[in-house]
Design an enzyme around this catalytic site. Structure first.
Site, PDB file in Angstrom:
ATOM      1  N   TYR A 210      32.816  33.250  46.993  1.00 44.53           N
ATOM      2  CA  TYR A 210      32.852  33.321  45.524  1.00 44.53           C
ATOM      3  C   TYR A 210      33.732  32.201  44.994  1.00 44.53           C
ATOM      4  CZ  TYR A 210      36.642  36.116  47.493  1.00 44.53           C
ATOM      5  OH  TYR A 210      37.670  36.563  48.277  1.00 44.53           O
TER       6      TYR A 210
ATOM      7  N   GLU B 275      46.532  29.554  51.476  1.00 48.21           N
ATOM      8  CA  GLU B 275      45.596  28.749  50.681  1.00 48.21           C
ATOM      9  C   GLU B 275      46.279  27.461  50.194  1.00 48.21           C
ATOM     10  OE1 GLU B 275      43.569  31.052  47.658  1.00 48.21           O
ATOM     11  OE2 GLU B 275      43.657  32.857  48.876  1.00 48.21           O
TER      12      GLU B 275
END
Length: 447
Positions: A287, A211
């Site tokens: 999300y 990430e």
């Protein structure tokens, strides 16, 4: 206590979260094989159901591997992702007892008693393997169709991914170290545990949770423009080495990746058609579309949204770039994002807020079971946007946006209607003790 790393995945819960959401993104094939008779997720031709188990959850949350079985989750999952494995500054998979960096005690050293063991047998002092890894092995013995993956990185531990992927030599060394540690199970000796082959058979594959390649992540995470091409090469190197080992072992080792929502992040870091050829599947961020560090209370996981992040928008972005639908696994949250000091009246959604709502483990981040208790207290009212497929609760001051069984049922129908690859859960420890959410998701996917 360490915070759940997915809590900060993408925009992150930070003071500048709104700017991050706008500029960066909101964060984080082989078919599943059949197994145990009577298990819907382990039956033939079922969709993937991937659940994350958090290494640190065994402490404050006291969520043990055994709880995956007792809740009914194990019989419904096709894949269990163990979060997380770290990457060292030298560009290799890291194992040890280093505060904030690695936790061999939780992984394979910590002894469990009979009451907390999957098979009811206590660990002994002379076992080479204990802790979570041994319990995962026992869980697989009880549920033979369940695959366990080691998830590498996460928001906090993606720091050195870019360095590890930078050259052909560094990629080969990194991949070899991860396979040696997790797939071959050659753990470092620690307090009488570990040693060559001590964890063999625990993990069935590797999940890449970088990430993010090519764009900003956590504050100390290195990223470079060349990450996009290097990620493709890294995926290919993992596939090459896993297949080479698999050929010798007469089996297939799976390879997956967690990938983002924002199109800017997709384009900065992922050559989609190329990586999808070597990945069994990807799990889509579904999300943290809005997070509690932002000044306005908003949806965090809507199925549809006009001019905003959404599950549907994420799916379309990956399909448009050449990803096969059958390899797209939609992420769903077993937690909520919360704001307090919400003003402006109405149902609270889209209104200014003073800050993150108080919660048990981290302000602004509430497990589903915690939010369910708020509803049952009678102090909060449940609100739904039935058109766009999301829910929130509000007491006039505090708002939580989350997925409940009704929302998950609709998302499951969406997955089936679009012929996608299944659903992924972050994270299993947010569910009720009897698995209310996993049962609703399973019923929707396999009903």
């Amino acid at each position: 206590m360490r915070l759940p790393r997915r809590l900060l995945s993408s925009a992150g819960v930070v003071a500048s979260a709104l700017a991050l959401v706008v500029g960066l993104a909101p964060a984080s094939s082989a078919a599943p094989q059949s197994a145990t008779a009577g298990s819907s997720a382990h039956g033939k031709n079922t969709l993937r159901q991937v659940g994350y188990f958090t290494q640190w959850g065994v402490y404050g949350r006291d969520y043990q591997v055994q709880d995956i079985d007792l809740s009914g989750a194990a019989e419904r999952l096709t894949h269990l992702n163990y979060a997380f494995g770290n990457v060292s500054p030298q560009g290799e998979c890291l194992m040890g007892n280093i505060p904030g960096e690695a936790d061999a005690w939780a992984d394979y050293v910590r002894p469990l008693d009979a009451a907390t063991s999957v098979d009811g047998l206590a660990d002994t002092w002379d076992q080479p393997l204990a802790g979570n890894f041994l319990q995962l092995k026992k869980l697989k013995q009880k549920h033979p169709g369940l695959k366990v993956m080691i998830s590498l990185g996460g928001w906090s531990w993606s720091t050195h991914f870019s360095d590890a992927a930078r050259t052909d030599a560094s990629r080969k060394r990194f991949v070899s170290s991860c396979i040696d540690l997790y797939i071959k199970g050659n753990l470092p000796a620690d307090s009488g545990r570990g040693g060559p082959g001590s964890a063999a058979g625990v993990f069935d594959g590797i999940d890449l949770d970088w990430e993010w390649p090519g764009s900003e992540g956590d504050v100390d995470t290195v990223f470079r423009p060349e990450d996009r091409k290097n990620f493709t090469k890294l995926v290919a190197e993992f596939r090459k080495q896993l297949d080479a080992l698999g050929k010798r072992k007469h089996r297939h080792y799976e390879l997956s990746a967690f990938v983002p929502t924002a199109e800017s992040k997709i384009d900065a870091g992922f050559e989609v058609p190329k990586i999808m050829r070597n990945l069994d599947f990807v799990t889509l961020q579904g999300y943290d579309f809005h997070v509690s560090g932002e000044p306005v209370a908003n949806q965090q996981s809507a199925l549809f949204a006009d001019d905003d992040f959404s599950v549907h928008g994420t799916v379309e972005a990956w399909l448009d770039r050449g990803a096969p639908a059958r390899k797209l696994v939609v992420g769903v949250p077993f937690y909520g994002q919360g704001w307090t000091g919400v003003t402006g009246g109405g149902d609270g959604l889209g209104q200014p807020a003073a800050g993150p709502a108080p919660a048990t483990w981290a302000n602004g981040y509430g497990d589903y079971k915690e939010l369910k208790a708020l509803v049952e207290s009678g102090d909060f009212t449940v609100h739904r946007d039935r058109r766009n497929g999301h829910a929130w609760i509000f007491d006039g001051t505090t708002l939580w946006t989350y997925d409940d069984p009704q929302v998950l049922a609709r998302k499951a129908e969406y997955v089936k209607d679009r012929r996608l690859g299944g659903a992924m859960i972050w994270s299993l420890d947010g569910d009720t003790a009897d698995g209310e959410l996993i049962k609703a998701l399973d019923a929707g996917l396999n009903g």
